[in-house]
Design an enzyme around this catalytic site. Sequence first.
Site, short mmCIF file in Angstrom:
data_model
loop_
_atom_site.label_atom_id
_atom_site.label_comp_id
_atom_site.label_asym_id
_atom_site.label_seq_id
_atom_site.Cartn_x
_atom_site.Cartn_y
_atom_site.Cartn_z
N GLY A 46 -21.22 15.42 45.24
CA GLY A 46 -21.10 14.98 46.62
C GLY A 46 -20.32 13.69 46.68
N GLN A 51 -17.62 5.80 50.12
CA GLN A 51 -17.42 5.67 48.68
C GLN A 51 -15.93 5.60 48.31
OE1 GLN A 51 -20.35 9.03 47.80
NE2 GLN A 51 -20.56 7.68 46.03
N CYS A 96 -25.38 8.14 41.22
CA CYS A 96 -24.40 7.95 42.27
C CYS A 96 -23.08 7.51 41.65
CB CYS A 96 -24.90 6.90 43.25
SG CYS A 96 -23.79 6.57 44.63
N LEU A 97 -21.99 8.10 42.11
CA LEU A 97 -20.68 7.73 41.59
C LEU A 97 -20.36 6.26 41.87
CD1 LEU A 97 -18.66 10.91 42.64
CD2 LEU A 97 -19.59 10.35 40.38
N HIS A 138 -28.82 12.46 50.25
CA HIS A 138 -28.18 11.39 49.47
C HIS A 138 -26.84 11.01 50.09
CE1 HIS A 138 -27.15 9.32 45.57
NE2 HIS A 138 -25.93 9.50 46.08
N GLU A 139 -26.01 12.00 50.40
CA GLU A 139 -24.69 11.72 50.98
C GLU A 139 -24.82 11.18 52.41
OE1 GLU A 139 -22.24 11.50 49.01
OE2 GLU A 139 -23.32 12.49 47.38
N HIS A 142 -25.32 7.55 52.53
CA HIS A 142 -24.09 6.76 52.38
C HIS A 142 -23.45 6.44 53.72
CE1 HIS A 142 -23.42 6.23 48.13
NE2 HIS A 142 -23.65 7.51 47.89
#
Length: 183
Positions: A46, A51, A96-97, A138-139, A142
């Site tokens: 995702g 991000q 998380c990226l 989660h996304e 963000h």
Amino acid sequence: MIRPIYTYGQPVLRKKAQDIPNDGSVDIKQLVADMFETMYAAHGVGLAAPQIGLSQRIFVVDAASMEEGLENFKKVFINPQIIEEKGQKWEFEEGCLSIPDIRERVARQADITIEYYDQDWKHHKESYSGIAARIIQHEYDHIEGILFTDHISTFRKQLLKNKLDKIAKGKVEADYRILPCKK
């Protein structure tokens, strides 16, 4: 185009993102293509616009690599609104990226209902459960300016403080393109 992923400490990750107007001012097709390409290059499932430095309400997911049953869970969520979260909370280890090399157990509710537009500006109202719901939550966090570390206990945050501080100071490496903070 692969874009750099903004890391922990970048202000855009803490801002509530703005809706994307359906007026052609944003090249949605190109943005979606860039987001998927960036996510795949980083081996993610995702990616949300903050991000990659954009305070816009859009995220993409593709969970084909996660587990059986999610092979066709590739979607674009534009201007999403979670309208219901329900069910028993359950823990699962998340990463998380934007926060390389940190993984923690996060409790989230099992079921959600979400309204959103796809890349063709078609409106959807759908319900998800389990891992699919978790990825969306989660996304979605963000675009609300929330990180998965906000969901862990104060004790666990204290244990991670030094690692998070290093990331926030730009002392971080990843095997994908990042844009670390320069504090």
